[in-house]
Design an enzyme around this catalytic site. Structure first.
Site, PDB file in Angstrom:
ATOM      1  N   LYS A  74       0.855  -1.184   0.000  1.00 13.06           N
ATOM      2  CA  LYS A  74       0.000   0.000   0.000  1.00 13.06           C
ATOM      3  C   LYS A  74       0.886   1.226   0.000  1.00 13.06           C
ATOM      4  CE  LYS A  74      -4.555   0.838   0.383  1.00 13.06           C
ATOM      5  NZ  LYS A  74      -5.653   0.020  -0.181  1.00 13.06           N
ATOM      6  N   VAL A 117     -21.187   7.089   1.353  1.00 17.22           N
ATOM      7  CA  VAL A 117     -21.772   6.752   0.053  1.00 17.22           C
ATOM      8  C   VAL A 117     -20.967   7.413  -1.062  1.00 17.22           C
ATOM      9  CG1 VAL A 117     -24.096   6.166   0.775  1.00 17.22           C
ATOM     10  CG2 VAL A 117     -23.512   8.574   0.460  1.00 17.22           C
TER      11      VAL A 117
END
Length: 366
Positions: free
Chosen positions: A91, A192
């Protein structure tokens, strides 16, 4: 997976001495001309080249950035192992606010650092980076995935990430209630954005009742304007305390499951897209003690990494979707292993992933 944090000395101790360490390589990158400050962490290459996204985030301190890179890289080793990929875990994090410091020059400089690793690390998108960014990085580094279709890539990996989380939810429902259908179930989604808004679509198509929250009002408005039936609450604290909540889906940053949130959580299932949802060791047991079924985050959110890994071999969406659909079976297998061993699902997933990495390392004579 659990978080690591603290001062620089604590980060070094974590890297070299703790069970959360064991990373093969950590690279600190700086390009003063562009303002780039980045950390690339490779946890394991036992299964193959490390694969994981690039997070662009305004960390409070450099130590926090290093700690996050270590934690996220370790999580990618487990994720890739459980997804059946021939990739280890890595990462990268770029330090800073992407809305103010992200430039072409900075991304190109970052690409040169990734390229300097000679293929030991393959990068992709993550929080704060997008397909267009990977197109720029790829100009300096051929070990870049998550590019646009126009540039030979697979495009937005959040589509299959959401699909995989949806399959994890279905498996959780099957295990807990004996039926994979989510029709009539109430699902609360915290976050979201890139993944969360796709997850909303899957749930509404099946007939679930969806409740959302997000710190970004524009993300909430996008959902509310398109789907008036979706309920909106002010914050995560209110979301997790809703009476009748069946499933909680953390889809923002990590640490969502903590000593503060678990005692007040009303849902019977936790299954979301966020990485590193367990704030510290022991939270998985707290969930189990409360009778809450936890679908391990790095298992159910693996759809995106399945997609970007496939890009390296000539992308085929339907092939990737079929692989991501298997997250349903993998999740059920983890629940079965947890029951058999008398341990929480998070521990069961760790055991399965560690076994695969250990066998791969032994086959290589490591």
């Amino acid at each position: 997976m659990t978080d690591v944090s603290g001062a620089p000395a604590d980060v070094l101790h974590t890297l070299f001495h703790s069970d959360q360490g064991g990373h093969e390589q950590v690279v600190l990158c700086q390009d003063r001309a562009s303002g780039l400050k980045a950390v690339i962490a490779l946890h394991s290459t036992a299964l193959g080249p490390a694969l994981g996204g690039t997070r662009f985030y305004p960390y409070a301190t450099e130590a926090e950035a290093v700690a996050d890179a270590l934690n996220l890289a370790r999580g990618m080793s487990y994720k890739n192992a459980m997804a059946g990929l021939d990739h280890g875990g890595g990462k990268a994090v770029i330090i800073g606010d992407p809305d103010t410091i992200k430039t072409e020059a900075l991304l190109l400089a970052y690409g040169r650092f990734v390229a300097s690793l000679g293929g030991r690390y393959v990068t992709a998108c993550d929080v704060g980076t997008y397909v267009a960014d990977m197109d720029v990085v790829a100009r300096e580094c051929r070990w870049t995935t998550g590019r646009s279709p126009e540039n030979g890539g697979a495009g937005d990996s959040s589509v299959l990430t959401a699909f995989g989380v949806y399959q994890g939810m279905r498996a959780s429902a099957q295990h807990l209630w004996g039926d994979p259908s989510l029709r009539g179930r109430t699902v609360g989604i915290a976050g979201v954005g890139k993944v969360g808004h796709h997850l909303v679509e899957h749930l509404l198509e099946e007939g679930a009742q969806v409740v959302i929250t997000d710190v970004r009002q524009e993300a909430v408005r996008r959902i509310a304007d398109k789907h008036p039936s979706v309920d909106v609450v002010a914050d995560t604290e209110r979301l997790i305390g809703i009476d009748g909540l069946d499933i909680y889906a953390p889809c923002a940053l990590g640490g969502a499951l903590s000593d503060d949130s678990v005692p007040v959580l009303t849902a019977k299932i936790v299954c979301g897209a966020a990485n590193n949802q367990l704030a510290h060791p022991g939270v998985e047991k707290d969930l189990a003690d409360r009778g809450i079924l936890y679908a391990p985050d790095y298992v159910v959110n693996a759809g995106g990494v399945i997609q970007v890994a496939d890009e390296l071999h000539g992308f085929d969406f339907e092939r990737c979707r079929a692989k991501a659909a298997k997250i349903f079976d993998t999740t059920l297998a983890i629940f079965a292993r947890a029951k058999e061993d008398g341990i929480p699902p998070a521990a069961a997933a760790d055991r399965i992933a560690e076994q695969r990495m250990h066998e791969a390392a032994r086959a290589r004579g490591w």
